[in-house]
Design an enzyme around this catalytic site. Sequence first.
Site, PDB file in Angstrom:
ATOM      1  N   GLU A 101      -0.344   6.806 -13.008  1.00 46.48           N
ATOM      2  CA  GLU A 101       0.713   5.825 -12.745  1.00 46.48           C
ATOM      3  C   GLU A 101       0.350   4.899 -11.596  1.00 46.48           C
ATOM      4  OE1 GLU A 101       4.412   7.906 -12.084  1.00 46.48           O
ATOM      5  OE2 GLU A 101       3.964   9.276 -13.721  1.00 46.48           O
ATOM      6  N   CYS A 110       1.007   0.513  -5.442  1.00 48.56           N
ATOM      7  CA  CYS A 110       0.783   1.930  -5.165  1.00 48.56           C
ATOM      8  C   CYS A 110      -0.067   2.496  -6.297  1.00 48.56           C
ATOM      9  CB  CYS A 110       2.130   2.647  -5.100  1.00 48.56           C
ATOM     10  SG  CYS A 110       1.968   4.434  -4.982  1.00 48.56           S
ATOM     11  N   CYS A 165      -2.842  16.959  -9.400  1.00 49.22           N
ATOM     12  CA  CYS A 165      -3.068  17.222  -7.982  1.00 49.22           C
ATOM     13  C   CYS A 165      -3.159  18.729  -7.759  1.00 49.22           C
ATOM     14  CB  CYS A 165      -1.904  16.641  -7.169  1.00 49.22           C
ATOM     15  SG  CYS A 165      -2.127  16.771  -5.390  1.00 49.22           S
ATOM     16  N   CYS A 191       2.528  20.823  -3.562  1.00 54.62           N
ATOM     17  CA  CYS A 191       3.787  20.604  -2.821  1.00 54.62           C
ATOM     18  C   CYS A 191       4.961  20.873  -3.767  1.00 54.62           C
ATOM     19  CB  CYS A 191       3.872  19.184  -2.273  1.00 54.62           C
ATOM     20  SG  CYS A 191       2.520  18.782  -1.148  1.00 54.62           S
ATOM     21  N   CYS A 208       7.099  17.993  -5.492  1.00 58.93           N
ATOM     22  CA  CYS A 208       6.365  16.864  -6.079  1.00 58.93           C
ATOM     23  C   CYS A 208       6.070  17.071  -7.565  1.00 58.93           C
ATOM     24  CB  CYS A 208       5.061  16.666  -5.315  1.00 58.93           C
ATOM     25  SG  CYS A 208       4.106  15.275  -5.911  1.00 58.93           S
ATOM     26  N   SER A 234      -2.235   7.870   2.159  1.00 62.50           N
ATOM     27  CA  SER A 234      -1.299   8.960   2.438  1.00 62.50           C
ATOM     28  C   SER A 234      -1.942  10.308   2.113  1.00 62.50           C
ATOM     29  CB  SER A 234      -0.048   8.763   1.582  1.00 62.50           C
ATOM     30  OG  SER A 234       0.873   9.794   1.825  1.00 62.50           O
ATOM     31  N   SER A 240       1.974  13.116   5.212  1.00 58.94           N
ATOM     32  CA  SER A 240       3.159  13.720   4.600  1.00 58.94           C
ATOM     33  C   SER A 240       3.491  14.974   5.397  1.00 58.94           C
ATOM     34  CB  SER A 240       2.862  14.079   3.143  1.00 58.94           C
ATOM     35  OG  SER A 240       2.574  12.900   2.439  1.00 58.94           O
ATOM     36  N   HIS A 264       6.992  16.232   6.387  1.00 65.32           N
ATOM     37  CA  HIS A 264       8.098  16.866   5.665  1.00 65.32           C
ATOM     38  C   HIS A 264       8.694  18.118   6.307  1.00 65.32           C
ATOM     39  CE1 HIS A 264       7.117  13.980   2.658  1.00 65.32           C
ATOM     40  NE2 HIS A 264       6.120  14.621   2.113  1.00 65.32           N
ATOM     41  N   ASN A 294      13.503  12.861  -3.848  1.00 62.72           N
ATOM     42  CA  ASN A 294      13.773  12.558  -5.249  1.00 62.72           C
ATOM     43  C   ASN A 294      13.853  13.851  -6.017  1.00 62.72           C
ATOM     44  OD1 ASN A 294      13.722   9.797  -6.573  1.00 62.72           O
ATOM     45  ND2 ASN A 294      12.325   9.597  -4.843  1.00 62.72           N
ATOM     46  N   CYS A 304       6.768   9.186  -8.252  1.00 61.37           N
ATOM     47  CA  CYS A 304       5.358   9.436  -8.594  1.00 61.37           C
ATOM     48  C   CYS A 304       5.191  10.669  -9.458  1.00 61.37           C
ATOM     49  CB  CYS A 304       4.536   9.646  -7.335  1.00 61.37           C
ATOM     50  SG  CYS A 304       4.396   8.176  -6.371  1.00 61.37           S
TER      51      CYS A 304
END
Length: 381
Positions: A105, A118, A125, A129, A132, A204, A227, A229, A303, A346
């Site tokens: 994406e 982006c 990945c 996380c 995510c 990032s 990141s 968090h 999100n 994402c």
Amino acid sequence: MGTEIRTDTNNSKLDIKSMTLQELKTEMAAMEEKPFRAAQIYHWLHQKNHGIRSFSQMTDISGALAEKLDQRYYINALSIQRKLVSKIDGTVKYLFGLTDGNCVEAVVMRYKYGNSLCISTQVGCKMGCKFCASTLAGWVRNLTPSEMLDEIYAAQEDTGEKIASLVLMGIGEPLDNYDNVIRFLTILSSPEGQNLSLRHVSLSTCGLVDRIYDLMKLKLGLTLSISLHAPNDEIRRQTMPVSLRYDIDTLLKACRDYFAYTGRRISFEYALIAGVNDSPECARELANRLKGMPCHVNLIPVNPVKERGYRRGSKQNILHFQQMLQHLGINATVRRELGSDINAACGQLRRETEQANCAAAFPTSNQPSKPEGRVHLCSEQ
Ligand code: SAH
């Protein structure tokens, strides 16, 4: 530069779009071609980039040379599998198809100063996380430099507008694909390529400390986004497995060193998750940890990802968290939400598309079949 120029597995050709100009010059010398040929070809691949797919489209090189090149190299290209355009703010989200059938994406965000893009750096990945979507189905492979460049070229070609800035915040962990990302940035910023100043690039990372030090030594001038968090290891370990490898003190020391060495202020991402990391105590602890470090905190209302069950707190709670940080001397903003009418967090579009096994069933479309009210996560301060 230590990295591979991936070959096309079908016919063992080399990926010419992943080569720096210097490498291309060396290649031309080996082929007993004049050095200026390298500049010509590089120009076609990285400046004109009108979706060039074959050497025969390069009108200033001979047919014989085009054939020679075709025997040794391939030109990477990607296709637009899906395209969603926000009616609210013009944000454009792409699902790009890669030559091996995988998808990634990218998102174009429109700001007053210009378009920001982006991009993804990996297919899937490894970082795991918990909040995510990109990591739910694991890691598939790294993107090549040419694939990352093509995300930019395809978005520019499709919108007809050049990008003003770039964020490496799509699917994947850029520092887990370090060599390819550095090669990508080298080609992107080359005067004979797009000539994009790396001051307009944000990278990032979830915090791969050893790689942060490697990156620091290159003094590229880009903005490092961490990141974070969480304000402490206990909370960070609940959501980010990487924190088992590098604790928060080690990570923040690397950030301080990065600033001292490069003079570039660090940007921290902090996704606020209701009941996990959004209490006033968390704000106080975070402020204490960051005290004295030139930095900026980007607060992101988390999100919700269907599979995870994390919620965002109330608007009031989020504002209160921000105000507390500010009051304690830490620069903090709440991220503006873009593309709220398109499914834009994402990794979610790719995941949904794969789950429905619908790469083929989704022709390029300007409208989501079912708007989900999610928002895109990337932005700049
Ligand atoms: N791997 C890199 C870059 C990709 S993720 C990194 O970890 O930084 C881009 C940003 O979105 C990261 O800050 C990531 O933690 C955040 N993010 C991922 N899922 C999210 C979600 N559901 N809500 C809010 N932020 C999220």
